[in-house]
Design a protein around this motif. Structure first.
Motif, PDB file in Angstrom:
ATOM      1  N   PRO A   3       3.802  -0.894 -13.774  1.00  0.00           N
ATOM      2  CA  PRO A   3       3.760  -2.285 -13.574  1.00  0.00           C
ATOM      3  C   PRO A   3       3.940  -2.480 -12.072  1.00  0.00           C
ATOM      4  O   PRO A   3       3.273  -3.620 -11.487  1.00  0.00           O
ATOM      5  CB  PRO A   3       4.860  -2.849 -14.269  1.00  0.00           C
ATOM      6  N   ILE A   4       4.521  -1.610 -11.414  1.00  0.00           N
ATOM      7  CA  ILE A   4       4.673  -1.929 -10.106  1.00  0.00           C
ATOM      8  C   ILE A   4       3.513  -1.622  -9.162  1.00  0.00           C
ATOM      9  O   ILE A   4       2.938  -2.177  -8.127  1.00  0.00           O
ATOM     10  CB  ILE A   4       6.004  -0.944  -9.389  1.00  0.00           C
ATOM     11  N   ILE A   5       2.900  -0.450  -9.561  1.00  0.00           N
ATOM     12  CA  ILE A   5       1.776  -0.006  -8.832  1.00  0.00           C
ATOM     13  C   ILE A   5       0.413  -1.125  -8.960  1.00  0.00           C
ATOM     14  O   ILE A   5      -0.022  -1.421  -8.122  1.00  0.00           O
ATOM     15  CB  ILE A   5       1.230   1.257  -9.683  1.00  0.00           C
ATOM     16  N   ALA A   6       0.487  -1.704 -10.356  1.00  0.00           N
ATOM     17  CA  ALA A   6      -0.399  -2.644 -10.663  1.00  0.00           C
ATOM     18  C   ALA A   6      -0.028  -3.976  -9.919  1.00  0.00           C
ATOM     19  O   ALA A   6      -1.125  -4.702  -9.379  1.00  0.00           O
ATOM     20  CB  ALA A   6      -0.623  -3.119 -12.121  1.00  0.00           C
ATOM     21  N   ASP A   7       1.117  -4.192  -9.598  1.00  0.00           N
ATOM     22  CA  ASP A   7       1.382  -5.603  -8.910  1.00  0.00           C
ATOM     23  C   ASP A   7       1.360  -5.398  -7.525  1.00  0.00           C
ATOM     24  O   ASP A   7       0.958  -6.164  -6.602  1.00  0.00           O
ATOM     25  CB  ASP A   7       3.234  -5.934  -8.907  1.00  0.00           C
ATOM     26  N   CYS A   8       1.407  -4.179  -6.961  1.00  0.00           N
ATOM     27  CA  CYS A   8       0.832  -3.853  -5.558  1.00  0.00           C
ATOM     28  C   CYS A   8      -0.547  -3.957  -5.371  1.00  0.00           C
ATOM     29  O   CYS A   8      -1.064  -4.534  -4.350  1.00  0.00           O
ATOM     30  CB  CYS A   8       1.103  -2.373  -5.181  1.00  0.00           C
TER      31      CYS A   8
ATOM     32  N   ARG B 295      -8.677  -4.275 -10.134  1.00  0.00           N
ATOM     33  CA  ARG B 295      -8.049  -2.961 -10.220  1.00  0.00           C
ATOM     34  C   ARG B 295      -6.773  -2.998 -10.897  1.00  0.00           C
ATOM     35  O   ARG B 295      -6.236  -2.187 -11.615  1.00  0.00           O
ATOM     36  CB  ARG B 295      -7.905  -2.370  -8.693  1.00  0.00           C
ATOM     37  N   ALA B 296      -5.980  -4.305 -10.601  1.00  0.00           N
ATOM     38  CA  ALA B 296      -4.567  -4.203 -11.450  1.00  0.00           C
ATOM     39  C   ALA B 296      -4.877  -4.433 -12.934  1.00  0.00           C
ATOM     40  O   ALA B 296      -4.184  -3.956 -13.614  1.00  0.00           O
ATOM     41  CB  ALA B 296      -3.806  -5.441 -10.931  1.00  0.00           C
ATOM     42  N   ILE B 297      -5.747  -5.218 -13.272  1.00  0.00           N
ATOM     43  CA  ILE B 297      -6.296  -5.105 -14.573  1.00  0.00           C
ATOM     44  C   ILE B 297      -6.464  -4.045 -15.418  1.00  0.00           C
ATOM     45  O   ILE B 297      -5.986  -3.637 -16.554  1.00  0.00           O
ATOM     46  CB  ILE B 297      -7.222  -6.222 -14.883  1.00  0.00           C
ATOM     47  N   THR B 298      -7.327  -3.115 -14.760  1.00  0.00           N
ATOM     48  CA  THR B 298      -7.753  -1.735 -15.060  1.00  0.00           C
ATOM     49  C   THR B 298      -6.551  -0.695 -15.219  1.00  0.00           C
ATOM     50  O   THR B 298      -6.378  -0.243 -16.178  1.00  0.00           O
ATOM     51  CB  THR B 298      -8.797  -1.093 -14.133  1.00  0.00           C
ATOM     52  N   LEU B 299      -5.722  -0.725 -14.148  1.00  0.00           N
ATOM     53  CA  LEU B 299      -4.101  -0.201 -14.595  1.00  0.00           C
ATOM     54  C   LEU B 299      -3.605  -0.636 -15.678  1.00  0.00           C
ATOM     55  O   LEU B 299      -2.838   0.150 -16.589  1.00  0.00           O
ATOM     56  CB  LEU B 299      -3.529  -0.389 -13.273  1.00  0.00           C
ATOM     57  N   VAL B 300      -3.521  -1.934 -15.718  1.00  0.00           N
ATOM     58  CA  VAL B 300      -2.488  -2.390 -16.792  1.00  0.00           C
ATOM     59  C   VAL B 300      -3.190  -2.345 -18.434  1.00  0.00           C
ATOM     60  O   VAL B 300      -2.348  -2.350 -19.468  1.00  0.00           O
ATOM     61  CB  VAL B 300      -1.878  -4.064 -16.709  1.00  0.00           C
TER      62      VAL B 300
ATOM     63  N   ALA C 164       0.801  -1.205  -0.087  1.00  0.00           N
ATOM     64  CA  ALA C 164      -0.070   0.008   0.126  1.00  0.00           C
ATOM     65  C   ALA C 164       0.881   1.319   0.143  1.00  0.00           C
ATOM     66  O   ALA C 164       0.591   2.138  -0.647  1.00  0.00           O
ATOM     67  CB  ALA C 164      -0.918  -0.063   1.260  1.00  0.00           C
ATOM     68  N   GLU C 165       1.908   1.259   1.070  1.00  0.00           N
ATOM     69  CA  GLU C 165       2.635   2.198   0.827  1.00  0.00           C
ATOM     70  C   GLU C 165       3.551   2.750  -0.265  1.00  0.00           C
ATOM     71  O   GLU C 165       3.699   3.569  -0.972  1.00  0.00           O
ATOM     72  CB  GLU C 165       3.611   2.193   1.875  1.00  0.00           C
ATOM     73  N   ALA C 166       4.036   1.473  -1.234  1.00  0.00           N
ATOM     74  CA  ALA C 166       4.519   1.841  -2.420  1.00  0.00           C
ATOM     75  C   ALA C 166       3.747   2.068  -3.608  1.00  0.00           C
ATOM     76  O   ALA C 166       4.136   2.955  -3.992  1.00  0.00           O
ATOM     77  CB  ALA C 166       5.221   0.241  -2.811  1.00  0.00           C
ATOM     78  N   ALA C 167       2.523   1.727  -3.605  1.00  0.00           N
ATOM     79  CA  ALA C 167       1.465   2.050  -4.442  1.00  0.00           C
ATOM     80  C   ALA C 167       1.336   3.758  -4.306  1.00  0.00           C
ATOM     81  O   ALA C 167       1.351   4.536  -5.271  1.00  0.00           O
ATOM     82  CB  ALA C 167       0.057   1.389  -4.490  1.00  0.00           C
ATOM     83  N   ARG C 168       1.219   3.855  -3.033  1.00  0.00           N
ATOM     84  CA  ARG C 168       0.849   5.395  -2.643  1.00  0.00           C
ATOM     85  C   ARG C 168       1.961   6.440  -3.095  1.00  0.00           C
ATOM     86  O   ARG C 168       1.907   7.419  -3.734  1.00  0.00           O
ATOM     87  CB  ARG C 168       0.478   5.472  -1.179  1.00  0.00           C
ATOM     88  N   ASP C 169       3.270   5.955  -2.901  1.00  0.00           N
ATOM     89  CA  ASP C 169       4.503   6.804  -3.245  1.00  0.00           C
ATOM     90  C   ASP C 169       4.580   6.857  -4.789  1.00  0.00           C
ATOM     91  O   ASP C 169       5.037   7.975  -5.291  1.00  0.00           O
ATOM     92  CB  ASP C 169       5.671   6.486  -2.550  1.00  0.00           C
ATOM     93  N   LEU C 170       4.485   5.907  -5.348  1.00  0.00           N
ATOM     94  CA  LEU C 170       4.607   5.780  -6.748  1.00  0.00           C
ATOM     95  C   LEU C 170       3.594   6.452  -7.592  1.00  0.00           C
ATOM     96  O   LEU C 170       3.785   6.954  -8.695  1.00  0.00           O
ATOM     97  CB  LEU C 170       4.874   4.365  -7.178  1.00  0.00           C
ATOM     98  N   ARG C 171       2.472   6.521  -6.974  1.00  0.00           N
ATOM     99  CA  ARG C 171       1.004   7.342  -7.595  1.00  0.00           C
ATOM    100  C   ARG C 171       1.689   8.852  -7.359  1.00  0.00           C
ATOM    101  O   ARG C 171       1.304   9.525  -8.425  1.00  0.00           O
ATOM    102  CB  ARG C 171      -0.116   6.772  -6.903  1.00  0.00           C
ATOM    103  N   ALA C 172       2.086   9.056  -6.381  1.00  0.00           N
ATOM    104  CA  ALA C 172       2.444  10.402  -6.084  1.00  0.00           C
ATOM    105  C   ALA C 172       3.320  11.038  -6.993  1.00  0.00           C
ATOM    106  O   ALA C 172       3.403  12.054  -7.770  1.00  0.00           O
ATOM    107  CB  ALA C 172       2.725  10.736  -4.535  1.00  0.00           C
ATOM    108  N   CYS C 173       4.402  10.097  -7.300  1.00  0.00           N
ATOM    109  CA  CYS C 173       5.514  10.403  -8.098  1.00  0.00           C
ATOM    110  C   CYS C 173       4.951  10.509  -9.733  1.00  0.00           C
ATOM    111  O   CYS C 173       5.214  11.495 -10.421  1.00  0.00           O
ATOM    112  CB  CYS C 173       6.542   9.386  -8.333  1.00  0.00           C
ATOM    113  N   ARG C 174       4.078   9.686  -9.987  1.00  0.00           N
ATOM    114  CA  ARG C 174       3.391   9.613 -11.172  1.00  0.00           C
ATOM    115  C   ARG C 174       2.671  11.178 -11.409  1.00  0.00           C
ATOM    116  O   ARG C 174       2.450  11.679 -12.822  1.00  0.00           O
ATOM    117  CB  ARG C 174       2.552   8.630 -11.410  1.00  0.00           C
TER     118      ARG C 174
END
Length: 204
Positions: free
Chosen positions: A71-76, A85-90, A51-61
């Motif tokens: 890919p990392i956000i979707a894997d999270c 939700r992962a499928i929607t992202l990819v 959850a933390e990884a997805a949050r920070d990488l979304r902020a960076c995006r």
């Protein structure tokens, strides 16, 4: 702050939790710097803090407009049990504009998410549609072929899985996967108690 980022980078492989402490400190000091949020997100991912990884990488995006970490956000999202939700992202339209290497990571995550939903045939089709040509030498071959072998095994197609694990092991010069170990575990068809191919024996 820079010292903490360097420390996080040097520790992430041997001690992800300590690396994460340094990355969190840097993020707390400079939460509006894209490079800091990116580093914190990657370290959190490697430490299993999805959850933390997805949050920070979304902020960076949001800060940069760069979807390279999709890919990392979707894997999270997969790791958090949110395969849909992962499928929607990819499969988002912006994914088609990403470099081919990033798209390869996207389809690996997509295939895994389909398997999470018990859609094994769809998982195989995702990888097949992307392209599995073993005559083409590409940096992502080992990971892509490994994912295909794993999905084949999930589908009960053991002989084909062995073939693709072998291809992945040969392509994996950087030790990215455990394809060779998986191949050893599967053994040969005869060792697994499966009938031998009648065409493979000697004549006469």
């Amino acid at each position: 702050m820079a010292v903490h980022l360097v420390a996080a980078g040097s520790l992430v492989d041997e001690d992800p939790q300590r690396a994460l402490e340094h990355a969190r400190y840097a993020r707390d000091q400079a939460p509006r710097l894209a490079a800091v949020r990116e580093a914190a997100g990657i370290v959190a991912y490697q430490a299993g803090e999805w959850a933390e990884a997805a949050r920070d990488l979304r902020a960076c995006r949001r800060m940069t407009g760069d979807a390279g970490h999709l890919p990392i956000i979707a894997d999270c999202e997969r790791a958090l049990g949110r395969a849909d939700r992962a499928i929607t992202l990819v499969t988002a339209p912006e994914a088609a504009a990403l470099p081919r290497a990033v798209q390869a990571e996207l389809v690996i995550v997509h295939s895994g998410a389909r398997r999470d939903l018990h859609e094994v045939d769809a998982a195989l089709r995702v990888l097949e549609k992307f392209g599995l040509d073993r005559a083409q030498q590409r940096p992502w071959n080992a990971r892509l072929w490994y994912a295909y072998a794993d999905a084949l095994l999930d589908a009960g197609r053991r002989d084909e899985a062995r073939e693709w694990f072998a291809a992945a092991a040969e392509a994996d010069t950087e030790g990215e996967t455990d394809a060779a170990e998986r191949l050893d575990e599967l053994g040969t068809a005869e060792q697994a108690g499966e009938p031998a191919d009648p065409d493979s024996g000697s004549a006469g």
